[in-house]
Write a protein that holds these residues in place. Structure first.
Motif, PDB file in Angstrom:
ATOM      1  N   ASN A   8       1.077  -8.196  -5.386  1.00  0.00           N
ATOM      2  CA  ASN A   8      -0.085  -7.617  -4.724  1.00  0.00           C
ATOM      3  C   ASN A   8       0.013  -6.106  -4.648  1.00  0.00           C
ATOM      4  O   ASN A   8       1.086  -5.560  -4.376  1.00  0.00           O
ATOM      5  CB  ASN A   8      -0.217  -8.164  -3.296  1.00  0.00           C
ATOM      6  CG  ASN A   8      -0.812  -9.550  -3.286  1.00  0.00           C
ATOM      7  OD1 ASN A   8      -2.025  -9.716  -3.461  1.00  0.00           O
ATOM      8  ND2 ASN A   8       0.044 -10.529  -3.108  1.00  0.00           N
ATOM      9  N   SER A  10      -1.818  -3.029  -2.556  1.00  0.00           N
ATOM     10  CA  SER A  10      -2.796  -2.688  -1.523  1.00  0.00           C
ATOM     11  C   SER A  10      -2.628  -1.232  -1.146  1.00  0.00           C
ATOM     12  O   SER A  10      -1.580  -0.626  -1.386  1.00  0.00           O
ATOM     13  CB  SER A  10      -2.620  -3.587  -0.293  1.00  0.00           C
ATOM     14  OG  SER A  10      -1.326  -3.436   0.229  1.00  0.00           O
ATOM     15  N   ASN A  16      -8.696   2.649   1.600  1.00  0.00           N
ATOM     16  CA  ASN A  16      -8.638   1.471   0.721  1.00  0.00           C
ATOM     17  C   ASN A  16      -8.495   1.838  -0.744  1.00  0.00           C
ATOM     18  O   ASN A  16      -8.759   1.031  -1.619  1.00  0.00           O
ATOM     19  CB  ASN A  16      -9.863   0.569   0.901  1.00  0.00           C
ATOM     20  CG  ASN A  16      -9.873  -0.062   2.268  1.00  0.00           C
ATOM     21  OD1 ASN A  16      -8.812  -0.264   2.862  1.00  0.00           O
ATOM     22  ND2 ASN A  16     -11.052  -0.346   2.772  1.00  0.00           N
TER      23      ASN A  16
ATOM     24  N   GLN B  19      -2.514  -9.034  -8.018  1.00  0.00           N
ATOM     25  CA  GLN B  19      -3.740  -9.057  -7.222  1.00  0.00           C
ATOM     26  C   GLN B  19      -3.970  -7.693  -6.570  1.00  0.00           C
ATOM     27  O   GLN B  19      -3.048  -7.091  -6.030  1.00  0.00           O
ATOM     28  CB  GLN B  19      -3.639 -10.126  -6.124  1.00  0.00           C
ATOM     29  CG  GLN B  19      -3.397 -11.530  -6.650  1.00  0.00           C
ATOM     30  CD  GLN B  19      -4.552 -12.045  -7.487  1.00  0.00           C
ATOM     31  OE1 GLN B  19      -5.717 -11.834  -7.148  1.00  0.00           O
ATOM     32  NE2 GLN B  19      -4.245 -12.716  -8.580  1.00  0.00           N
ATOM     33  N   GLY B  21      -5.644  -6.152  -3.507  1.00  0.00           N
ATOM     34  CA  GLY B  21      -6.080  -6.697  -2.227  1.00  0.00           C
ATOM     35  C   GLY B  21      -7.569  -6.532  -1.976  1.00  0.00           C
ATOM     36  O   GLY B  21      -8.214  -5.629  -2.524  1.00  0.00           O
ATOM     37  N   GLY B  22      -8.135  -7.405  -1.161  1.00  0.00           N
ATOM     38  CA  GLY B  22      -9.556  -7.342  -0.849  1.00  0.00           C
ATOM     39  C   GLY B  22      -9.945  -5.970  -0.333  1.00  0.00           C
ATOM     40  O   GLY B  22      -9.222  -5.372   0.465  1.00  0.00           O
ATOM     41  N   ASP B  23     -11.063  -5.464  -0.780  1.00  0.00           N
ATOM     42  CA  ASP B  23     -11.595  -4.152  -0.393  1.00  0.00           C
ATOM     43  C   ASP B  23     -10.739  -2.986  -0.879  1.00  0.00           C
ATOM     44  O   ASP B  23     -10.970  -1.837  -0.518  1.00  0.00           O
ATOM     45  CB  ASP B  23     -11.776  -4.023   1.132  1.00  0.00           C
ATOM     46  CG  ASP B  23     -12.735  -5.059   1.664  1.00  0.00           C
ATOM     47  OD1 ASP B  23     -13.692  -5.392   0.932  1.00  0.00           O
ATOM     48  OD2 ASP B  23     -12.532  -5.544   2.782  1.00  0.00           O
ATOM     49  N   THR B  24      -9.702  -3.288  -1.655  1.00  0.00           N
ATOM     50  CA  THR B  24      -8.868  -2.207  -2.187  1.00  0.00           C
ATOM     51  C   THR B  24      -9.341  -1.887  -3.608  1.00  0.00           C
ATOM     52  O   THR B  24      -9.684  -2.781  -4.370  1.00  0.00           O
ATOM     53  CB  THR B  24      -7.392  -2.647  -2.249  1.00  0.00           C
ATOM     54  OG1 THR B  24      -6.946  -2.919  -0.926  1.00  0.00           O
ATOM     55  CG2 THR B  24      -6.514  -1.554  -2.873  1.00  0.00           C
TER      56      THR B  24
END
Lengths: 184, 186
Positions: A8, A10, A16, B19, B21-24
């Motif tokens: 992942n 992030s 973001n 992946q 991340g969501g909203d990233t």
């Protein structure tokens, strides 16, 4: 060489965003390595240049060209885009022809995606209705095959009036199909 | 803000995916930040709205250049360039005044190469990039090119009547025409 093994990514900030600094780029070695909603995942292009006119006089549709793609996800949309560099009625006549788009999945039965009802319903006159002399032709369709199998397309056309010769691509001119997978 | 410096990223588990991340989002600050096979690496557009007609009465079979050209610098010599040229409003009336376009390319300011020759005989691109006999209508031309260079690749389109001197409009004034060039990783 340094190598990061991760599952992942992030962002470490509230924006973001993960920033690739100027003059830095991500280079993938796999086909269709970048996937996600809204992204163009892959593109296929098929083209043909025949030595004889691709023509018909029949009102039964015939296939001009085939194309296929293997979507990476079943949720993806496929933008189908047919083009011909010279299509029209033989002898400079404005003979009408109608286009139809067929699709099959994993070599199953062909499905007419743009059914020509000749009545007030979707695709009343097929994928496209062409009434003109020689000209370029581009026809798009946004498809949702809902499969990650082998999706094949057949680009068909028919003369609207039996006996009138219509040409989907004049000899030694190019026609093609562009298939673009768009992530959802 | 944390910065990670690495030469290579690979997936940790067997499914091959990393992946996001969501909203990233991953944002590149340079053009063509994302590269690889099958990827739309970059897309450039050029357009113009001429203040006088390109064409008119007494057009001939002499070939002329559209004033607007296009250019792209591929990130890889293996890339495919998808060339799209469109007019907003063109005109030809009948078989004797059919209009044709031809596509040319040059690399690093060298000589122009004719990509779609119009021989009129049984050879590739018999009538050039396209052949048009229609009243006012837009025209869109497509070409898949493999220039095999990372140098400056320029394209131009030429226009002419096919066989006769007559009225033709290759582009109407006050209407837009232009180019889209896409680099796709191979």
């Amino acid at each position: 060489m340094s190598q990061l093994s991760i599952t992942n990514l992030s962002s470490g900030t509230q924006s973001n965003e993960i920033i690739l600094p100027a003059n830095t780029y991500l280079q993938s070695s796999s086909f269709s390595a970048y996937r996600g909603p809204g992204s163009i995942i892959q593109r296929k292009y098929y083209y043909e240049m025949t030595t004889a006119d691709k023509s018909t006089t029949s009102t039964s549709s015939v296939t001009a060209i085939y194309a296929s793609i293997n979507p990476t996800r079943a949720s993806s949309k496929i933008l189908v885009r047919f083009h011909s560099s010279m299509a029209g009625g033989s002898g400079n006549n404005r003979y009408v022809f109608q286009m139809e788009l067929y699709r099959r999945i994993n070599a199953g039965n062909w499905l007419l995606v743009t059914p020509r009802a000749e009545a007030a319903s979707r695709y009343q006159y097929g994928w496209s209705y062409v009434n003109r002399s020689w000209a370029r032709l581009t026809v798009p369709y946004l498809d949702s095959p809902e499969s990650d199998g082998t999706v094949e397309y057949a680009i068909n056309w028919r003369s609207r009036t039996s006996g009138q010769t219509t040409v989907i691509c004049y000899r030694y001119m190019e026609m093609g199909v562009e298939l673009t997978e768009i992530g959802q | 803000m944390s910065t990670v410096k690495t030469k290579s990223i690979q997936y940790r588990f067997s499914n091959g995916g990393i992946q996001i991340g969501g909203d990233t989002i991953i944002r590149g600050l340079s053009q063509s930040s994302f590269r690889g096979p099958g990827k739309l690496i970059q897309k450039v557009t050029f357009s113009d709205i001429p203040t006088s007609h390109i064409g008119g009465a007494s057009q001939t079979t002499t070939e002329y250049d559209f004033p607007l050209m296009s250019a792209i610098t591929p990130t890889s010599a293996t890339s495919e360039i998808r060339v799209k040229f469109h007019t907003g409003m063109s005109y030809a009336t009948n078989a004797t005044s059919a209009i044709i376009f031809k596509l040319y390319r040059r690399i690093d300011g060298g000589s122009w190469t004719e990509l779609t020759p119009a021989t009129g005989g049984d050879s590739r691109f018999r009538f050039g990039w396209m052949y048009h006999i229609e009243s006012w209508s837009p025209i869109e031309c497509l070409y898949s090119d493999l220039p095999q260079t990372t140098g400056l690749v320029e394209y131009k389109t030429t226009y002419r009547n096919w066989a006769a001197t007559t009225t033709s409009y290759f582009q109407h004034l006050g209407q837009e025409y232009g180019w889209t060039l896409e680099e796709h990783g191979v």
